[in-house]
Scaffold this motif. Structure first.
Motif, PDB file in Angstrom:
ATOM      1  N   VAL A 295       0.852  -1.187   0.000  1.00 14.88           N
ATOM      2  CA  VAL A 295       0.000   0.000   0.000  1.00 14.88           C
ATOM      3  C   VAL A 295       0.885   1.233   0.000  1.00 14.88           C
ATOM      4  N   SER A 296       0.741   2.082  -1.012  1.00 15.35           N
ATOM      5  CA  SER A 296       1.540   3.300  -1.132  1.00 15.35           C
ATOM      6  C   SER A 296       0.625   4.517  -1.102  1.00 15.35           C
ATOM      7  N   PRO A 297       0.550   5.211   0.025  1.00 19.87           N
ATOM      8  CA  PRO A 297      -0.251   6.431   0.067  1.00 19.87           C
ATOM      9  C   PRO A 297       0.461   7.565  -0.659  1.00 19.87           C
ATOM     10  N   GLY A 298      -0.281   8.372  -1.358  1.00 22.61           N
ATOM     11  CA  GLY A 298       0.311   9.509  -2.040  1.00 22.61           C
ATOM     12  C   GLY A 298      -0.334   9.750  -3.383  1.00 22.61           C
ATOM     13  N   GLU A 302       2.827  11.143  -8.595  1.00 18.52           N
ATOM     14  CA  GLU A 302       4.107  11.256  -7.907  1.00 18.52           C
ATOM     15  C   GLU A 302       4.637   9.891  -7.489  1.00 18.52           C
ATOM     16  N   VAL A 303       3.745   9.032  -7.009  1.00 20.55           N
ATOM     17  CA  VAL A 303       4.188   7.691  -6.617  1.00 20.55           C
ATOM     18  C   VAL A 303       4.738   6.936  -7.825  1.00 20.55           C
ATOM     19  N   LEU A 304       4.033   6.995  -8.951  1.00 20.64           N
ATOM     20  CA  LEU A 304       4.496   6.281 -10.140  1.00 20.64           C
ATOM     21  C   LEU A 304       5.793   6.863 -10.681  1.00 20.64           C
ATOM     22  N   GLY A 306       8.184   7.951  -8.930  1.00 23.07           N
ATOM     23  CA  GLY A 306       9.310   7.621  -8.068  1.00 23.07           C
ATOM     24  C   GLY A 306       9.628   8.674  -7.042  1.00 23.07           C
ATOM     25  N   GLY A 307       8.631   9.426  -6.584  1.00 25.76           N
ATOM     26  CA  GLY A 307       8.837  10.411  -5.537  1.00 25.76           C
ATOM     27  C   GLY A 307       9.179   9.752  -4.216  1.00 25.76           C
ATOM     28  N   PRO A 308       9.155  10.545  -3.123  1.00 29.89           N
ATOM     29  CA  PRO A 308       9.528   9.991  -1.806  1.00 29.89           C
ATOM     30  C   PRO A 308       8.720   8.764  -1.408  1.00 29.89           C
ATOM     31  N   ALA A 309       7.466   8.730  -1.819  1.00 31.10           N
ATOM     32  CA  ALA A 309       6.627   7.568  -1.495  1.00 31.10           C
ATOM     33  C   ALA A 309       6.522   6.613  -2.680  1.00 31.10           C
TER      34      ALA A 309
END
Length: 394
Positions: A295-298, A302-304, A306-309
């Motif tokens: 589970v990746s919140p964000g 941005e998640v896809l 490659g950001g911090p999350a």
């Protein structure tokens, strides 16, 4: 149907955990509208009504100008009263306040608060249910043709859980009135119409049980309001993707994990599923509802990216993707992050036909074609429709 512009470009999907509001968009929303000539409000015209337009309106013309008319039907002759517009505007909005020649698809609205100048919640109460679904199908087909260059046969399917298009809304909000009464807002207005009840409101509380699984949902958090929606959408997504044991899946804009749960069941212990959702509370509940998934919140983009999350390198390629974005759609940045992972198939769940068509066109630029589309009448008496599309690499 001839291509028509959409009169509703500012609407957002009614998901409390999915709204995308920023300072700039709020400023534009609050900026007073600049008048462009004398007001046309209150003027009346006799018109012949043309095709349905995206947003629950119908197209008519008067004085060489398009009028988007509510409470009408194609082929009718009506008296339309202008509700918005000035002499300098490209188009006007109006209500059919008198029907001179009625369509055979016209019926008496079951709710006494449905009609010109009354509650704005329902667009199609004056339309027989089969015709409502035909109108929605026409809008989906027209948007795909105009924005994606595709000719697709569309049929809008009924789902169990409503009573002749009524009593399906398992979550309902009224406007409280000072005298203790309650009301509903007029169309595109802050004005309130006092009502005894809404005929769309379902008796009892929503059920969060689907196919043997019980989901935790936050108070006020998003859950499909039609009782038949979760089963219909889960079934359509699984049928479209046909996930196999051992496959990898990304569930984007995953909410509390409705699709995630059943995708994880399908791919089994040798497969893997990642859930991405921008709302922190929904993500926490997704982790509880689907404990074996990543589970990746964000923010999805941005998640896809490659950001911090961001997701780890193991998610640079995947077999399957589910996209269930807000009303504005996934948009180019997210679509390009999806296709970069080279999934064999993408299931796109959409509540806005225009946003869907624009994103399908972007997928096509990258070699993904629309293979199938199912449309569901999850919002009877309104213009809204939900679609589940399958896209695969050519």
């Amino acid at each position: 149907m001839s291509p028509t512009p959409s009169p509703d470009r500012r609407s957002a999907r009614s998901r409390p955990d999915r709204r995308r509001t920023g300072r700039g968009s709020q400023a534009r929303h609050n900026r007073p509208r600049q008048e462009r000539g004398a007001s046309a409000v209150g003027r009346r015209f006799e018109v012949e009504v043309g095709p349905v337009a995206h947003g629950g309106h119908f197209v008519a013309r008067a004085e060489s100008r398009v009028i988007f008319v509510r409470h009408a039907l194609p082929g009718e002759r009506v008296i339309v009263e202008i509700t918005e517009g000035t002499d300098g505007d490209r188009f006007w909005r109006g209500d059919a306040v008198e029907v001179l020649e009625a369509s055979p698809d016209r019926v008496t609205p079951p709710c006494r608060y449905a009609g010109p100048g009354l509650c704005g919640g329902c667009d199609f109460q004056h339309v027989a249910l089969p015709a409502q679904r035909a109108l929605k199908a026409a809008v989906v087909a027209e948007q795909l043709r105009r924005l994606a260059g595709l000719d697709v046969a569309v049929e809008v399917e009924a789902v169990p859980g409503d009573v002749d298009g009524l009593r399906w809304r398992t979550r309902q909000r009224y406007v409280p009135l000072p005298d203790g009464g309650r009301g509903m807002r007029k169309h595109r207005s802050h004005e309130v119409v006092e009502v005894d009840e809404c005929l769309l409101e379902a008796p009892g509380a929503p059920s969060y049980d689907v196919r043997g699984h019980t989901f935790q949902v936050a108070a006020g958090g998003f859950w499909q309001v039609h009782p038949g929606a979760p089963e219909a959408l889960v079934g359509a997504v699984l049928e479209a993707l046909a996930p196999q044991p051992g496959e990898s899946v990304l569930d984007l804009y995953a909410g509390v994990g409705l699709f995630t749960r059943f995708l994880a069941d399908a791919v089994g212990p040798d497969g893997r599923v990642a859930s991405v959702e921008g709302d922190p509370a929904a993500s926490r509940l997704a982790a509880a509802n689907c404990p074996e998934v990543t589970v990746s919140p964000g923010d999805v983009g941005e998640v896809l990216a490659g950001g911090p999350a961001g997701l780890g390198d193991e998610w640079d390629t995947v077999d399957l993707v589910v996209l269930d974005p807000p009303r504005v759609g996934a948009k180019r940045a997210v679509v390009e992050q999806v296709v970069a992972r080279a999934p064999r198939a993408v299931a796109y769940v959409a509540c806005d036909p225009a946003a869907l068509a624009r994103d399908v066109a972007i997928f096509a630029e990258h070699g993904y074609r629309l293979v199938s589309l199912r449309a569901f009448d999850l919002f009877p008496m309104t213009h809204h429709v939900e679609c589940v599309c399958l896209l695969t690499r050519k």
